[in-house]
Each structure stands twice: as C-alpha cells, then as structure tokens.
Write an enzyme that holds these catalytic residues in place. Sequence first.
Site, PDB file in Angstrom:
ATOM      1  N   CYS A  81      47.639  35.241  41.561  1.00  0.00           N
ATOM      2  CA  CYS A  81      47.961  34.940  40.164  1.00  0.00           C
ATOM      3  C   CYS A  81      48.810  33.676  40.130  1.00  0.00           C
ATOM      4  CB  CYS A  81      48.720  36.114  39.539  1.00  0.00           C
ATOM      5  SG  CYS A  81      49.282  35.835  37.851  1.00  0.00           S
ATOM      6  N   GLU A 119      39.516  40.582  41.267  1.00  0.00           N
ATOM      7  CA  GLU A 119      40.609  41.546  41.100  1.00  0.00           C
ATOM      8  C   GLU A 119      41.930  40.810  41.123  1.00  0.00           C
ATOM      9  OE1 GLU A 119      43.560  44.394  43.308  1.00  0.00           O
ATOM     10  OE2 GLU A 119      42.906  42.341  43.665  1.00  0.00           O
ATOM     11  N   ARG A 163      48.113  52.742  41.210  1.00  0.00           N
ATOM     12  CA  ARG A 163      47.877  51.312  41.447  1.00  0.00           C
ATOM     13  C   ARG A 163      47.053  50.743  40.294  1.00  0.00           C
ATOM     14  NH1 ARG A 163      48.475  48.628  46.219  1.00  0.00           N
ATOM     15  NH2 ARG A 163      47.542  46.560  46.396  1.00  0.00           N
ATOM     16  N   ARG A 165      45.415  47.663  38.436  1.00  0.00           N
ATOM     17  CA  ARG A 165      44.951  46.324  38.732  1.00  0.00           C
ATOM     18  C   ARG A 165      43.975  45.845  37.649  1.00  0.00           C
ATOM     19  NH1 ARG A 165      48.723  46.243  41.459  1.00  0.00           N
ATOM     20  NH2 ARG A 165      48.964  45.578  43.634  1.00  0.00           N
TER      21      ARG A 165
END
Length: 345
Positions: A81, A119, A163, A165
């Site tokens: 990112c 992802e 988690r 995502r």
Amino acid sequence: MIKTDKNILSNYNFIDLFAGIGGFHLALKSFGANCVFASEWDKFASTTYYENFGIKPLGDITKINESEIPTHDILCGGFPCQAFSISGKQKGFEDTRGTLFFDIARIVNHHKPKVLFLENVKNLVKHENGKTLEIITNILKELDYEVFTKVLNSSNFGLPQNRERLYIIAFHKSIDSSKFSFPSPTNEPICLGKILENQPENAKVIDRDDIEIYKNYTVSSNLFSDIQLLNKPIQIGKVNKGGQGERIYHPLGHAITLSAHGGGVGSKTGLYLINDKIRKLSPRECARVQGFPESFILNSSDTQTYKQFGNSVSVNVLQHILFEIAKVLNANSKNLIQTTKLEYA
C-alpha cells in the site's frame, strides 16, 4: 486449504507478482492453473517458494521489463500500500511512477490479461481518505477493466484467524463480468484449538510475573462441538499493560491477525492460553491458520517463517474468490462449471 479436485482453470496461465511464499500459487494451482512467471525480492521468501513449487522467482519487479514476462491470463499479487503523488494534468497510470502499483499497471497495459486478482490491507480503503484506491480503480478502468473491490475476513471462510483484507478483482472488458460477485461468507464453525500442534517445541512459552488472567471470563468447553463457535478472538487476559502483543486469547476463539512485525512479547502471532501455559503460535500453526497444507515446506528459520506467514495471504479466501472468477471465465468460454460446494480439508 480447501479440497477442490477440480481443473476448472487448467486452460489458464498466471503470473505471481510480489509472490511471497506462494499463497496465490497454491490457490490457483488447486484449480489447475499453470504458473508461468513469479517475482519476489525477498531472498528468504524466494527460497521457500522454490522449495515448494520448483520455480525460482525473479527478483525486483521494478527492474524487469514487461516484454520479458510471458503471456498470461491471470495476474495476481499482494502489492504494498503506497500513496501516489498526483499533481498537474492527470496522466493515467504514468502518475503512479515510483510506486509498485505502477509495475502492475505497466505489465497490464502490455499484456492485457483476462483477470487481475489483487490483495491488500484493509486500510487501503481509507488510505489518503480513499484517494489511493480511487486512483487504482480509475487507472484499471482506463486500461479497459471492470473493477470489483471488497473487504473479506478469513474468519468467515473456514480459517481460525481474524484477518480482514481488501480484494481487488478486475476483468478485461472483453470478458462479460456482469454476473461476478464476491463469495458470501460460509461461516464454517472453526476454532484455533482444532488446528493446534501437540506441545510444539518451537512455540515460545511465556512465564513471567505480570501475567493476568481475567477471573470473570467464561468460555464453555462445549463450544468445541457446538455450531455456535464464536469465530472471533476471545481475549481472556493480558501481560504487562495489555498493549499490542500483550493480550492473551482462548483457543476456543480465533487467532488474531498474523503480522510480519509488531511489538510486545506476543508479537507476530499473539498469546494464547493452551494446556495451562501462555504461548505464541508455532510456525506450523501459523501455516495452518493461513490455510497452507501440511505438505508445505517451512523455511528453516523460524524467524523468517513467522515473517513470511505474517505477510502471506489466506489460501481459503483466495480459493472461494477464484471459484467465482472461474464461473465468469468458463461462462465466457461456453464451458459452464457446476457450482458444487467447496469442501474443507
């Protein structure tokens, strides 16, 4: 990892960018797809990838010309990112130079694969007040792709790990993707206790004076066979002040998000009360909560293994998304697949 016994993507080739240790590779291979190229800059992750798949990933993708990459149908990867510095006249994907998304964009622009499967961390949705994701989406649209995005939680797809995502799916406009939808949560009842090793030697045990187990916590042992498993972490205590990496959880709940970094005595895996001991998860347990099979060869260094699974993707979630992608691809090729239920291993 889910048992598929299907070859519904056997006619498709894929490339694995920012490949890590091969979570995308495992998911795509389980549907019969063929890997024709992989790139990973970390030498330890690259070694693990080679030991498991017999493919040595090339290094830094920024130094690999797109023309040197084989033709492929599916481009996948979990890219970092990064913020984009946009100023002056909008220049499409040229504006992303200096970021690793630019390397995805230039490869896509050259090869025009049928599908992009990306992802990223959940925070990308709000990164730079949503500007980063908006730029990514707009650039993919400029490159003739229909874009779908959604945040999914591994806890909702048969894995005992919280988690969340962001998943980005993009179909080239030559593909009719009007019927694509992200998979609905299966909410398979699962708890961390079901995947634990029996007294692993390489799971750090914590023994210190500032451990506090809450006296008022109640967790029924009947949950092991109860459809009402909570499917989320259950905090039952703390170490020190209870900051990040200092919280203790019950194995009848889920693991916290594995991390490649992080501080605290329970860094990377979290702390759990298991057989009356407070300990971290073992490297093999980390593999299991990410959906990697028992046959997966772990790195010889436990330190590197923790980092690798903290950086990796949850295979089960990828498989569920791929099943939906396969429906679209096969419908377009007039080779319809049966929508049978995926079976958990």
